[in-house]
Design a protein around this motif. Structure first.
Motif, PDB file in Angstrom:
ATOM      1  N   PRO A  74       5.305  10.565   0.249  1.00 30.70           N
ATOM      2  CA  PRO A  74       5.538   9.282   0.931  1.00 30.70           C
ATOM      3  C   PRO A  74       5.048   9.285   2.376  1.00 30.70           C
ATOM      4  O   PRO A  74       4.451   8.309   2.835  1.00 30.70           O
ATOM      5  CB  PRO A  74       7.060   9.121   0.849  1.00 30.70           C
ATOM      6  CG  PRO A  74       7.453   9.856  -0.384  1.00 30.70           C
ATOM      7  CD  PRO A  74       6.524  11.036  -0.438  1.00 30.70           C
ATOM      8  N   LYS A  75       5.276  10.368   3.096  1.00 31.30           N
ATOM      9  CA  LYS A  75       4.872  10.417   4.507  1.00 31.30           C
ATOM     10  C   LYS A  75       3.348  10.447   4.643  1.00 31.30           C
ATOM     11  O   LYS A  75       2.774   9.817   5.528  1.00 31.30           O
ATOM     12  CB  LYS A  75       5.479  11.643   5.201  1.00 31.30           C
ATOM     13  CG  LYS A  75       6.944  11.480   5.536  1.00 31.30           C
ATOM     14  CD  LYS A  75       7.134  10.821   6.891  1.00 31.30           C
ATOM     15  CE  LYS A  75       8.618  10.808   7.257  1.00 31.30           C
ATOM     16  NZ  LYS A  75       8.858  10.216   8.569  1.00 31.30           N
ATOM     17  N   GLN A  76       2.700  11.231   3.770  1.00 36.30           N
ATOM     18  CA  GLN A  76       1.239  11.279   3.806  1.00 36.30           C
ATOM     19  C   GLN A  76       0.660   9.899   3.523  1.00 36.30           C
ATOM     20  O   GLN A  76      -0.279   9.451   4.180  1.00 36.30           O
ATOM     21  CB  GLN A  76       0.718  12.263   2.752  1.00 36.30           C
ATOM     22  CG  GLN A  76       0.931  13.730   3.096  1.00 36.30           C
ATOM     23  CD  GLN A  76       0.550  14.649   1.942  1.00 36.30           C
ATOM     24  OE1 GLN A  76       0.221  14.192   0.853  1.00 36.30           O
ATOM     25  NE2 GLN A  76       0.605  15.939   2.180  1.00 36.30           N
ATOM     26  N   ARG A  77       1.254   9.278   2.546  1.00 38.92           N
ATOM     27  CA  ARG A  77       0.761   7.962   2.144  1.00 38.92           C
ATOM     28  C   ARG A  77       0.935   6.947   3.279  1.00 38.92           C
ATOM     29  O   ARG A  77       0.027   6.177   3.587  1.00 38.92           O
ATOM     30  CB  ARG A  77       1.573   7.520   0.928  1.00 38.92           C
ATOM     31  CG  ARG A  77       1.012   6.375   0.204  1.00 38.92           C
ATOM     32  CD  ARG A  77       1.314   6.627  -1.243  1.00 38.92           C
ATOM     33  NE  ARG A  77       1.759   5.460  -1.932  1.00 38.92           N
ATOM     34  CZ  ARG A  77       2.227   5.527  -3.160  1.00 38.92           C
ATOM     35  NH1 ARG A  77       2.383   6.683  -3.740  1.00 38.92           N
ATOM     36  NH2 ARG A  77       2.568   4.446  -3.789  1.00 38.92           N
ATOM     37  N   ALA A  78       2.152   6.990   3.886  1.00 40.09           N
ATOM     38  CA  ALA A  78       2.421   6.051   4.979  1.00 40.09           C
ATOM     39  C   ALA A  78       1.473   6.309   6.150  1.00 40.09           C
ATOM     40  O   ALA A  78       0.918   5.369   6.733  1.00 40.09           O
ATOM     41  CB  ALA A  78       3.877   6.181   5.423  1.00 40.09           C
TER      42      ALA A  78
ATOM     43  N   GLN B  68       0.826  -1.213   0.000  1.00 39.52           N
ATOM     44  CA  GLN B  68       0.000   0.000   0.000  1.00 39.52           C
ATOM     45  C   GLN B  68       0.860   1.263   0.000  1.00 39.52           C
ATOM     46  O   GLN B  68       0.450   2.285  -0.541  1.00 39.52           O
ATOM     47  CB  GLN B  68      -0.949   0.011   1.204  1.00 39.52           C
ATOM     48  CG  GLN B  68      -1.966  -1.130   1.211  1.00 39.52           C
ATOM     49  CD  GLN B  68      -2.939  -1.106   0.032  1.00 39.52           C
ATOM     50  OE1 GLN B  68      -2.866  -0.257  -0.850  1.00 39.52           O
ATOM     51  NE2 GLN B  68      -3.825  -2.089   0.009  1.00 39.52           N
ATOM     52  N   VAL B  69       2.042   1.189   0.573  1.00 42.40           N
ATOM     53  CA  VAL B  69       2.898   2.389   0.601  1.00 42.40           C
ATOM     54  C   VAL B  69       3.651   2.560  -0.723  1.00 42.40           C
ATOM     55  O   VAL B  69       3.763   3.669  -1.236  1.00 42.40           O
ATOM     56  CB  VAL B  69       3.896   2.339   1.792  1.00 42.40           C
ATOM     57  CG1 VAL B  69       4.860   3.521   1.737  1.00 42.40           C
ATOM     58  CG2 VAL B  69       3.135   2.352   3.120  1.00 42.40           C
ATOM     59  N   THR B  70       4.156   1.441  -1.272  1.00 44.39           N
ATOM     60  CA  THR B  70       4.934   1.574  -2.517  1.00 44.39           C
ATOM     61  C   THR B  70       4.030   1.508  -3.742  1.00 44.39           C
ATOM     62  O   THR B  70       4.356   2.071  -4.782  1.00 44.39           O
ATOM     63  CB  THR B  70       5.977   0.447  -2.654  1.00 44.39           C
ATOM     64  OG1 THR B  70       5.292  -0.815  -2.736  1.00 44.39           O
ATOM     65  CG2 THR B  70       6.935   0.429  -1.486  1.00 44.39           C
ATOM     66  N   GLY B  71       2.932   0.758  -3.615  1.00 41.83           N
ATOM     67  CA  GLY B  71       2.021   0.638  -4.740  1.00 41.83           C
ATOM     68  C   GLY B  71       2.457  -0.382  -5.769  1.00 41.83           C
ATOM     69  O   GLY B  71       1.945  -0.403  -6.876  1.00 41.83           O
ATOM     70  N   ASP B  72       3.381  -1.246  -5.413  1.00 45.21           N
ATOM     71  CA  ASP B  72       3.875  -2.193  -6.394  1.00 45.21           C
ATOM     72  C   ASP B  72       4.171  -3.518  -5.680  1.00 45.21           C
ATOM     73  O   ASP B  72       4.905  -3.533  -4.683  1.00 45.21           O
ATOM     74  CB  ASP B  72       5.150  -1.640  -7.050  1.00 45.21           C
ATOM     75  CG  ASP B  72       5.635  -2.515  -8.189  1.00 45.21           C
ATOM     76  OD1 ASP B  72       5.416  -2.150  -9.355  1.00 45.21           O
ATOM     77  OD2 ASP B  72       6.230  -3.571  -7.909  1.00 45.21           O
TER      78      ASP B  72
ATOM     79  N   VAL C 211       7.858   0.482   7.080  1.00 45.93           N
ATOM     80  CA  VAL C 211       7.485   1.775   6.480  1.00 45.93           C
ATOM     81  C   VAL C 211       8.738   2.551   6.074  1.00 45.93           C
ATOM     82  O   VAL C 211       8.784   3.158   4.993  1.00 45.93           O
ATOM     83  CB  VAL C 211       6.605   2.582   7.463  1.00 45.93           C
ATOM     84  CG1 VAL C 211       6.439   4.003   6.981  1.00 45.93           C
ATOM     85  CG2 VAL C 211       5.250   1.915   7.614  1.00 45.93           C
ATOM     86  N   ASN C 212       9.760   2.502   6.915  1.00 48.46           N
ATOM     87  CA  ASN C 212      10.994   3.205   6.547  1.00 48.46           C
ATOM     88  C   ASN C 212      11.597   2.631   5.273  1.00 48.46           C
ATOM     89  O   ASN C 212      12.057   3.372   4.401  1.00 48.46           O
ATOM     90  CB  ASN C 212      12.010   3.132   7.690  1.00 48.46           C
ATOM     91  CG  ASN C 212      11.661   4.072   8.828  1.00 48.46           C
ATOM     92  OD1 ASN C 212      10.914   5.021   8.643  1.00 48.46           O
ATOM     93  ND2 ASN C 212      12.192   3.818  10.005  1.00 48.46           N
ATOM     94  N   ALA C 213      11.589   1.298   5.166  1.00 48.99           N
ATOM     95  CA  ALA C 213      12.147   0.663   3.959  1.00 48.99           C
ATOM     96  C   ALA C 213      11.314   1.045   2.740  1.00 48.99           C
ATOM     97  O   ALA C 213      11.859   1.322   1.659  1.00 48.99           O
ATOM     98  CB  ALA C 213      12.192  -0.854   4.133  1.00 48.99           C
ATOM     99  N   ALA C 214       9.991   1.058   2.910  1.00 49.02           N
ATOM    100  CA  ALA C 214       9.112   1.387   1.781  1.00 49.02           C
ATOM    101  C   ALA C 214       9.276   2.855   1.368  1.00 49.02           C
ATOM    102  O   ALA C 214       9.325   3.173   0.177  1.00 49.02           O
ATOM    103  CB  ALA C 214       7.654   1.103   2.155  1.00 49.02           C
TER     104      ALA C 214
END
Lengths: 202, 128
Positions: free
Chosen positions: A140-144, A42-46, A83-86
């Protein structure tokens, strides 16, 4: 997959894995992999990115597990690594315009909808496609923050611990994400919006 | 893990529908692939417990080598002992003249100066 509590002796698995027990660690991977992959997806989308992130998360976990403080929440710790890795991956490669949808396998993505609620007839695949497209507009932060708060369903305080920011920052990220997603939903996916006067909820 | 908040904290928000994405199940073959990836990657690594040990052993060996070699390298090199000069045995200084008796009338004079020896034979009856 929810593995709250300690149904499989999670503390024991963690302790053994931290001591170098590979079998215990392999079991820990099995217990936690779906949550890690889903969050990363969900964070990376892939999905392929999610797989790469999951691998790096568990390798890192193996190395740092001996330093895990049992007084901490393991899931918070694992979410933070994930989350940090993503986010690192997102920042490295930049956002993808269109997130890769999950395979169209009805057995995998079938919406339950058995409660007759608002989303009873909503196809999860459509919802995932919509989110995939709209989430590419978030930072990225908003998404996470949105994924952790709204999809994973964590409390704001826990999201703040995971992202290592204040609770008000989390609320701000989520607010901004909602605005962006809401505007996109209304414009591009009116069919997914609930009719006026109906409230969503379980 | 805290109890999931159903459909976000504002159910009137349109984006609350995305909370349903938590129901998505990730394909099982992808999850198995993750386990395989992790197992393979860990198998390629030196086991964690043996990971520090060789590193420590190498460090210890390096420290020992440094302890032995560095002072030796920094020490002024000892001057190679000069080859011992063996003084040549001094030729006894010889200088003198001696007359050797012979059974005949001849006389032999041995004249020696340093390394040079001259022997003179004198015979009055000798006619050259």
């Amino acid at each position: 997959m929810r593995d709250d509590g300690d149904p499989e002796g999670l503390s024991d698995l963690i302790r053994k894995a931290a001591g170098g027990d590979r079998r215990a660690f392999d079991r820990l991977v099995v217990v936690k992999r779906e949550r890690v992959v889903r969050t990363a997806y969900q964070v990376t989308g892939d999905l392929e990115d999610a797989r790469d992130v999951a691998q790096s998360v568990f390798l890192r976990l193996w190395r740092v597990l001996p330093r895990f403080d049992p007084g901490q929440r393991f899931d918070t710790w694992l979410y933070r690594i994930t989350v940090n890795a993503a986010i690192d991956l997102l920042r490295t490669r930049g956002p993808k315009g269109m997130l890769q949808p999950l395979p169209e396998d009805p057995s995998v993505l079938e919406a339950e909808g058995s409660d007759g609620g608002l989303e009873a007839g909503l196809d999860l695949r459509d919802l995932q496609r919509a989110f995939s497209r709209l989430a590419a507009r978030l930072s990225p932060k908003q998404r996470a923050a949105f994924v952790l708060r709204e999809i994973e369903g964590l409390e704001t305080a826990e999201v703040a611990r995971i992202l290592d920011v204040t609770e008000s920052t989390v609320r701000n990220h989520v607010l901004q994400a909602r605005r962006t997603l809401r505007a996109g939903l209304e414009k591009d996916y009116p069919g997914l919006c609930p009719p006026k006067g109906r409230k969503g909820g379980a | 893990m805290s109890e999931p908040v159903p459909f976000g904290d504002d159910p009137d928000d349109l984006t609350a529908i995305f909370a349903r994405l938590r129901e998505i199940e990730i394909p099982a073959d992808l999850l198995e692939a993750v386990s395989r990836d992790v197992t393979a990657a860990l198998d390629r690594e030196v086991p964690r417990r043996h990971w520090i040990r060789p590193a420590a052993a190498w460090a210890a060996a390096a420290a020992l080598a440094a302890a032995l070699l560095v002072p030796a390298a920094l020490q002024p090199r000892p001057v190679a002992p000069l080859a011992k000069v063996v003084p040549q045995a001094a030729e006894p200084a010889r200088a003198g003249i001696s007359s050797l008796r012979t059974p005949g009338p001849a006389q032999v004079l041995d004249l020696t100066v340093g390394g040079t020896q001259v022997v003179m034979i004198f015979d009055a009856e000798l006619k050259l």
